[in-house]
Write a protein that holds these residues in place. Structure first.
Motif, short mmCIF file in Angstrom:
data_model
loop_
_atom_site.label_atom_id
_atom_site.label_comp_id
_atom_site.label_asym_id
_atom_site.label_seq_id
_atom_site.Cartn_x
_atom_site.Cartn_y
_atom_site.Cartn_z
N THR A 190 0.80 -1.22 0.00
CA THR A 190 0.00 0.00 0.00
C THR A 190 0.84 1.27 0.00
O THR A 190 0.29 2.37 -0.12
N ASP A 225 -1.91 4.09 -0.71
CA ASP A 225 -2.80 4.28 0.43
C ASP A 225 -2.03 4.68 1.69
O ASP A 225 -2.63 5.17 2.65
N THR A 226 -0.74 4.44 1.69
CA THR A 226 0.12 4.77 2.84
C THR A 226 1.11 5.84 2.43
O THR A 226 1.95 5.62 1.55
N ARG A 272 -10.26 -1.98 3.36
CA ARG A 272 -9.88 -2.39 2.02
C ARG A 272 -11.10 -2.85 1.21
O ARG A 272 -11.15 -2.64 0.00
N SER A 331 -12.57 -0.10 -0.56
CA SER A 331 -11.69 0.64 -1.45
C SER A 331 -11.94 0.25 -2.90
O SER A 331 -12.06 -0.94 -3.22
N ARG A 337 -2.05 -0.53 6.35
CA ARG A 337 -2.21 0.79 5.73
C ARG A 337 -1.71 1.89 6.65
O ARG A 337 -1.15 2.89 6.20
#
Length: 320
Positions: A22, A26-27, A224, A227, A282
């Motif tokens: 991620t 996302d991170t 997730r 997502s 994440r």
């Protein structure tokens, strides 16, 4: 944190590995920095990434943190190749040229002259395994990788690659999905790895997040499964068939006064042949939840109960 030998090699990896799928998507840099710092402070060493994660963005972010957050030689860096991006989408390519070019790109992004472990991410049906193995051999002989292995390959491919690499440099690792919700590797891959002395790195040890128990009632908006780009990854594990396993883990966790994810990780850590379980979080808070599991050893009776409720179906020829 416990350090384990990777199969019969001299390489030691931490019981839990840090996944970076991620990262840079996302991170962000702040969360990644906190994750890496917490992971190393807990005694973690194995960091897993890939040239395909965020089209190289995960490697770039990890590379930017080496030296500032943690010294390069404190980590066991693992990266993967074999999936490349084209104008029409992702393409599987296990050819010698593609693998070595990908490795060179990974080294540039990571800012290092070698990785500790280099894996072929997925089988390529159009490239002979002999050619793929020759690329792995060259990666080691050229100094760009210390050890090599495969990810997501079938048992016969693991055995064949080990034969091709038997004398130099050897097949050090197999990376595969493994959890209480996915025990498919027990049919052949895990047995092959044990017989060959190859270490196993388990990815998605929390059943793509489902074994945390977060989806028992609903789908959280920040998960997730909600997502757009990861919902399809989680959806297969939300089926009714896995509900009994999730409930069994939650019940066991309540009895031990621990979190469900700690029970799931402790079960996996106790399986034979497993060198490390790679957890991908994440956020730093999510990672800390996984790090809390490093001291948990499950009682024998509880382990057997989880074995039974999650047992994979075996048939011919595994059970004859």
């Amino acid at each position: 944190m416990e350090q384990r030998h990777l199969g019969r090699t001299g390489l030691r990896v931490s019981r839990l590995g840090l996944g970076t799928m991620t990262w840079s998507r996302d991170t962000d840099e702040h969360e990644a920095t906190e994750q890496l710092r917490d992971f190393v402070d807990a005694g973690g060493t194995l960091v897993d990434t890939s040239a395909s994660y965020a089209d190289g963005g995960a490697e770039e972010l990890l590379g930017s943190l080496l030296g500032d957050v943690v010294a390069r030689d404190e980590l066991v860096l693992c990266t993967k190749a074999g999936v490349r991006r084209t104008a029409t989408g992702a393409v599987v390519d296990g050819s010698r040229g593609a693998l070595l070019a990908s490795l060179d790109g990974s080294l540039r992004r990571l800012g290092t002259d070698h990785v500790d472990l280099f894996l072929v991410q997925t089988p390529d049906p159009r490239t002979p395994l002999e050619e793929t193995a020759s690329a792995l051999r060259l990666a080691v002989s050229s100094g760009r990788a210390r050890y090599v292995g495969l990810a997501n390959h079938a048992g016969w491919q693991v055995a064949r690659a080990a034969s091709l690499l038997e004398h130099d440099p050897g097949l050090a690792a197999v990376q595969a999905e493994y959890s209480l919700l996915q025990r498919g590797i027990e049919r052949e891959v895990l047995l092959a790895a044990q017989a060959l002395g190859t270490g196993v790195l388990a990815w998605s040890p929390l059943g793509r997040g489902v074994l945390t128990g977060k989806y028992r009632r609903t789908i959280p908006a920040d998960s997730r499964a909600a997502s757009p780009h990861l919902a399809g990854f989680v959806e297969p594990y939300l089926a009714h068939a896995g509900a009994a396993v999730v409930e069994a883990v939650a019940t066991a966790a309540a009895g031990l006064d621990r979190a469900p994810l700690e029970v799931a990780l402790a079960w996996l850590a106790g399986r034979p042949g497993i060198a490390s379980a790679i957890v991908g979080a994440r956020t730093a808070d999510q990672l800390r939840g996984s790090l809390a599991a490093v001291d948990l050893e499950l009682p024998r009776e509880l382990r057997h109960a989880l074995d039974e409720v999650s047992a994979p179906e075996l048939g011919y020829p595994e059970r004859f």
